[in-house]
Design a protein around this motif. Structure first.
Motif, mmCIF file in Angstrom:
data_model
loop_
_atom_site.group_PDB
_atom_site.id
_atom_site.type_symbol
_atom_site.label_atom_id
_atom_site.label_comp_id
_atom_site.label_asym_id
_atom_site.label_seq_id
_atom_site.Cartn_x
_atom_site.Cartn_y
_atom_site.Cartn_z
ATOM 1 N N TRP A 8 -5.727 49.227 25.569
ATOM 2 C CA TRP A 8 -4.982 48.048 25.497
ATOM 3 C C TRP A 8 -4.092 48.180 26.844
ATOM 4 C CZ3 TRP A 8 -1.945 46.416 20.559
ATOM 5 C CH2 TRP A 8 -2.744 46.515 19.288
ATOM 6 N N LEU A 9 -4.309 47.324 27.726
ATOM 7 C CA LEU A 9 -3.678 46.861 29.053
ATOM 8 C C LEU A 9 -2.593 45.848 28.882
ATOM 9 C CD1 LEU A 9 -3.148 48.065 32.015
ATOM 10 C CD2 LEU A 9 -5.238 46.541 32.467
ATOM 11 N N ALA A 10 -1.542 46.077 29.173
ATOM 12 C CA ALA A 10 -0.508 44.975 29.114
ATOM 13 C C ALA A 10 0.081 44.618 30.250
ATOM 14 C CB ALA A 10 0.715 45.358 28.239
ATOM 15 N N VAL A 11 0.634 43.355 30.801
ATOM 16 C CA VAL A 11 1.371 43.072 31.766
ATOM 17 C C VAL A 11 2.404 42.467 31.553
ATOM 18 C CG1 VAL A 11 -0.715 42.830 33.325
ATOM 19 C CG2 VAL A 11 -0.105 40.857 31.912
ATOM 20 N N ALA A 12 3.496 42.378 32.818
ATOM 21 C CA ALA A 12 4.784 41.900 32.677
ATOM 22 C C ALA A 12 5.139 41.121 34.080
ATOM 23 C CB ALA A 12 5.991 42.426 32.190
ATOM 24 N N GLY A 13 5.512 39.917 34.184
ATOM 25 C CA GLY A 13 5.762 39.348 35.285
ATOM 26 C C GLY A 13 7.073 39.242 35.882
ATOM 27 N N ALA A 18 14.227 31.592 44.621
ATOM 28 C CA ALA A 18 14.840 31.532 46.066
ATOM 29 C C ALA A 18 16.292 32.019 46.170
ATOM 30 C CB ALA A 18 14.683 30.365 46.774
ATOM 31 N N ASN A 19 17.029 31.993 45.082
ATOM 32 C CA ASN A 19 18.458 32.610 44.985
ATOM 33 C C ASN A 19 18.441 33.898 44.335
ATOM 34 O OD1 ASN A 19 19.447 29.848 45.509
ATOM 35 N ND2 ASN A 19 19.081 29.339 43.464
ATOM 36 N N GLY A 20 17.131 34.478 44.205
ATOM 37 C CA GLY A 20 17.060 35.862 43.576
ATOM 38 C C GLY A 20 17.424 35.948 42.052
ATOM 39 N N ASP A 21 17.195 34.911 41.222
ATOM 40 C CA ASP A 21 17.523 34.824 39.705
ATOM 41 C C ASP A 21 16.075 35.342 39.231
ATOM 42 O OD1 ASP A 21 20.014 34.345 39.968
ATOM 43 O OD2 ASP A 21 19.566 32.177 39.993
ATOM 44 N N TRP A 22 16.279 36.070 38.088
ATOM 45 C CA TRP A 22 14.908 36.430 37.594
ATOM 46 C C TRP A 22 14.746 35.726 36.172
ATOM 47 C CZ3 TRP A 22 14.668 42.215 36.214
ATOM 48 C CH2 TRP A 22 14.730 43.075 37.692
ATOM 49 N N LEU A 23 13.628 35.037 35.970
ATOM 50 C CA LEU A 23 13.088 34.384 35.145
ATOM 51 C C LEU A 23 12.667 35.298 33.640
ATOM 52 C CD1 LEU A 23 11.854 31.637 33.865
ATOM 53 C CD2 LEU A 23 9.580 32.310 34.517
ATOM 54 N N VAL A 24 13.183 34.948 32.382
ATOM 55 C CA VAL A 24 13.320 35.561 31.531
ATOM 56 C C VAL A 24 12.898 34.576 30.314
ATOM 57 C CG1 VAL A 24 14.633 37.593 31.818
ATOM 58 C CG2 VAL A 24 15.722 35.616 30.795
ATOM 59 N N VAL A 25 12.465 35.095 29.328
ATOM 60 C CA VAL A 25 12.042 34.207 28.106
ATOM 61 C C VAL A 25 12.493 34.864 26.828
ATOM 62 C CG1 VAL A 25 9.809 33.557 29.206
ATOM 63 C CG2 VAL A 25 9.432 35.462 28.049
ATOM 64 N N LYS A 26 12.841 34.207 25.797
ATOM 65 C CA LYS A 26 13.381 34.652 24.475
ATOM 66 C C LYS A 26 12.022 34.764 23.884
ATOM 67 C CE LYS A 26 16.843 34.176 21.561
ATOM 68 N NZ LYS A 26 18.397 33.468 21.114
ATOM 69 N N LEU A 32 9.628 42.339 19.434
ATOM 70 C CA LEU A 32 10.862 41.594 20.319
ATOM 71 C C LEU A 32 11.254 40.298 19.983
ATOM 72 C CD1 LEU A 32 9.292 42.403 23.626
ATOM 73 C CD2 LEU A 32 11.141 43.558 22.478
ATOM 74 N N LYS A 33 11.057 39.739 18.786
ATOM 75 C CA LYS A 33 11.439 38.386 18.278
ATOM 76 C C LYS A 33 13.134 38.291 18.535
ATOM 77 C CE LYS A 33 11.198 35.087 14.686
ATOM 78 N NZ LYS A 33 10.754 34.626 13.342
ATOM 79 N N ASN A 34 13.355 37.227 19.183
ATOM 80 C CA ASN A 34 14.910 36.926 19.685
ATOM 81 C C ASN A 34 15.390 37.604 20.718
ATOM 82 O OD1 ASN A 34 14.795 34.464 17.948
ATOM 83 N ND2 ASN A 34 15.364 35.928 15.841
ATOM 84 N N GLN A 35 14.460 38.309 21.198
ATOM 85 C CA GLN A 35 15.123 39.289 22.488
ATOM 86 C C GLN A 35 14.653 38.685 23.695
ATOM 87 O OE1 GLN A 35 16.873 42.211 21.952
ATOM 88 N NE2 GLN A 35 16.874 41.379 19.853
ATOM 89 N N TRP A 36 15.467 38.661 24.698
ATOM 90 C CA TRP A 36 14.963 38.262 26.245
ATOM 91 C C TRP A 36 14.075 39.475 26.746
ATOM 92 C CZ3 TRP A 36 15.935 33.572 27.210
ATOM 93 C CH2 TRP A 36 16.989 32.736 26.700
ATOM 94 N N SER A 37 13.284 38.907 27.402
ATOM 95 C CA SER A 37 12.132 39.622 27.984
ATOM 96 C C SER A 37 11.502 38.877 29.471
ATOM 97 C CB SER A 37 10.908 39.888 27.178
ATOM 98 O OG SER A 37 9.886 40.658 27.556
ATOM 99 N N LEU A 38 11.044 39.885 30.228
ATOM 100 C CA LEU A 38 9.869 39.123 30.965
ATOM 101 C C LEU A 38 8.664 38.347 30.597
ATOM 102 C CD1 LEU A 38 9.999 42.006 33.739
ATOM 103 C CD2 LEU A 38 11.555 39.983 33.988
ATOM 104 N N PRO A 39 8.262 37.687 31.035
ATOM 105 C CA PRO A 39 7.049 37.051 30.419
ATOM 106 C C PRO A 39 5.980 38.124 30.566
ATOM 107 C CG PRO A 39 7.776 35.438 32.142
ATOM 108 C CD PRO A 39 8.649 36.699 32.194
ATOM 109 N N ALA A 40 5.095 38.189 29.178
ATOM 110 C CA ALA A 40 4.406 39.768 29.323
ATOM 111 C C ALA A 40 3.117 39.299 28.331
ATOM 112 C CB ALA A 40 5.112 40.780 28.944
#
Length: 83
Positions: A8-13, A18-26, A32-40
């Motif tokens: 199993w190989l997994a990735v996260a982006g 441009a402002n240095g803000d990170w994109l996270v998803v719920k 990880l349900k209802n937790q904030w995470s990187l897209p993965a």
């Protein structure tokens, strides 16, 4: 055994604007349900890690992005048989 077999190989982006803000998803499912995470997600058969991370970001956010490089790599064993 799942369609991934024993490997199993997994990735996260890490998407940074441009402002240095990170994109996270719920997360809406799994441990990880209802937790904030990187897209993965998992790399599909016949796909490179680069292709997989771009696909996962697009699937989870609708954002098309480009890849600058790899930050890190981690390996491990899940449930004593899946690498």
């Amino acid at each position: 055994m799942s369609k991934r077999g024993k490997v199993w190989l997994a990735v996260a982006g890490l998407v940074v604007d441009a402002n240095g803000d990170w994109l996270v998803v719920k997360k809406r499912y799994s441990g990880l349900k209802n937790q904030w995470s990187l897209p993965a997600g998992f790399v599909n058969e016949g796909e490179t890690a680069d292709e997989a991370v771009l696909r996962e970001v697009a699937e989870e956010t609708g954002i098309q992005c480009s890849l600058k490089g790899m930050i890190g790599l981690r390996t491990g064993v899940i449930r004593n048989e899946i690498s």
